[in-house]
Scaffold this active site. Sequence first.
Site, mmCIF file in Angstrom:
data_model
loop_
_atom_site.group_PDB
_atom_site.id
_atom_site.type_symbol
_atom_site.label_atom_id
_atom_site.label_comp_id
_atom_site.label_asym_id
_atom_site.label_seq_id
_atom_site.Cartn_x
_atom_site.Cartn_y
_atom_site.Cartn_z
ATOM 1 C CG HIS A 142 -2.035 -0.966 1.180
ATOM 2 N ND1 HIS A 142 -2.874 -1.119 0.097
ATOM 3 C CD2 HIS A 142 -2.445 -1.881 2.107
ATOM 4 C CE1 HIS A 142 -3.748 -2.074 0.353
ATOM 5 N NE2 HIS A 142 -3.498 -2.556 1.564
ATOM 6 C CG HIS A 180 -7.217 -4.722 2.348
ATOM 7 N ND1 HIS A 180 -6.874 -5.722 3.240
ATOM 8 C CD2 HIS A 180 -8.222 -4.026 2.939
ATOM 9 C CE1 HIS A 180 -7.641 -5.633 4.315
ATOM 10 N NE2 HIS A 180 -8.463 -4.616 4.159
ATOM 11 C CG ASP A 267 -6.081 -9.507 4.116
ATOM 12 O OD1 ASP A 267 -5.944 -10.111 3.027
ATOM 13 O OD2 ASP A 267 -5.611 -8.368 4.308
#
Length: 398
Positions: A142, A180, A267
Site C-alpha cells: 500500500h 485489499h 485476509d
Amino acid sequence: MSSKSDHARWIDCSAVRRYSFREDHPFHPIRLALTEELLEACGALGPADKLMPTAEGAAEAVDAIHRADYIETARALSEPAPAVSYQDVAEQYGLEEDGDTPYFPGMHDAALAIVQGSLSAAEAVMSGATRHALHLGGGLHHAFRERGAGFCVYNDAACAISWIHRKYDAKVLYIDTDVHHGDGVQWSFYTDPDIFTYSIHETGKFLFPGSGFAHERGEGSGYGACLNIPVEPYTEDESWLESFESGLAQVMRAFKPDVIVSQHGCDAHARDPLAHVHCSMRIYREMPRLIHRLAHAHTDGRWIALGGGGYEHWHVVPRAWSLLWLEMSDHPLLASIDASPDGGPLPSSWPRLTSASRPEELPRTWLDDTSLWTPMPRRTEITAKNREIAALAVQHLG
C-alpha cells in the site's frame, strides 16, 4: 533427487520483527513467529532452508520507488524523539501518530530491512541460486511514492519488482492475493508495459483502499498491463477461486512474463476482522498451487513470494503462510493434507508461544470444516456478480 536450484529458500525474517507499530496494532510481527513455529513443529523448516538477507542495494531500491522528501521524513520520524518540524508534517506523509501507519522509533531501519529481505529473495531467484524464494516479512503493497498507507512505510514489493526489471531486464508478473487491492504496486507501474499487475480483492466500493476496479487497466504504453478482479463482500471459496483463475491463463499467454512476484495477504478468510469476504483455508491451499504450476509452465520456475496482510494472527495466518511454504518447497506433508477433508491434524506441540492475545480455542487441523459454517444467503447472486465483473475485467486481454 532435486538439484540445489530446485530447492526453495526461506528468507530469514528476524530483522523484520522490529517492524512493529504498537502492541495492539493489527499488523503485528507475532504472525511471523507463529508461522515459523508451526513449520518447525511439523519438520518443514530448518536451518538449511533459510537464507540471511543482505543489505546490498536496499537503499537504492527505496530511492527508485519513493520520493526523496518522503524518505527523509520517514527517517526523521524514526528517531526516539523526532523534531517537531517533522511531527507537524507526519500526516501529510501518511505517518501520523494516531493513524493506520503511525511512526515509531527505528521505523526507517525496520522498513529498510523488509526491502532487504524482498531484494534477497529476488536475487536468489534471478541469479539462478534457487527456483523459488519466500519472504513473509514483505508484501507491504500500500505504500505510495510520496506517502505511507495501510500499515506500509516502504513498498518492498515495488522496490523488488523495479530492481528485477532494472538489473535483469525482465518482464515481471505481479500477482496480489490480499483481500485489499494492491494499489501502491499498481500505481508504481501503471504506465510500464513490462510490469503486469494482477490483483484479486474485495471490491473497493466497500473496502480500503477504495480502488482496484475492473476499468483500471493501465495508462499510456502500460495500457493492458493491469488487471483487477474485484469480488463482492461475502464471496466464498468456489467463487473466489473461479474469479482468481479466470484471468491468469490469459495473462500468461498475452504477457509472457520472465518471473512471477506474488503477494500473499491472507485476509480474505471468514475470520479476518478487517474485511467482509467469507473464504476458508482452502483458497490458501489452492492459490499457491496454481501459481506454482504457472511458474513452472511459463517462467522456468522463477517465483518470488511475499507476505502481506492477515489479521487473525492465531487461527488463519500461520496455517495460510505454512501452506504457501509447503507448496513452494514441494513438501511431502501436502499429500496427507490433500487426502483429508480437513487437511489432517496440526502438530499437537503447536503453538508454544505464549502471549496475552492467545485465544483459548486454537485451530487443530490444516483446513476448515466448512460443512459446519452457515452458508451465505446470497451465494447465487454473489457468484453471478463476480462472474460478470471478471468477464468485464479480462475483455482487454483479447
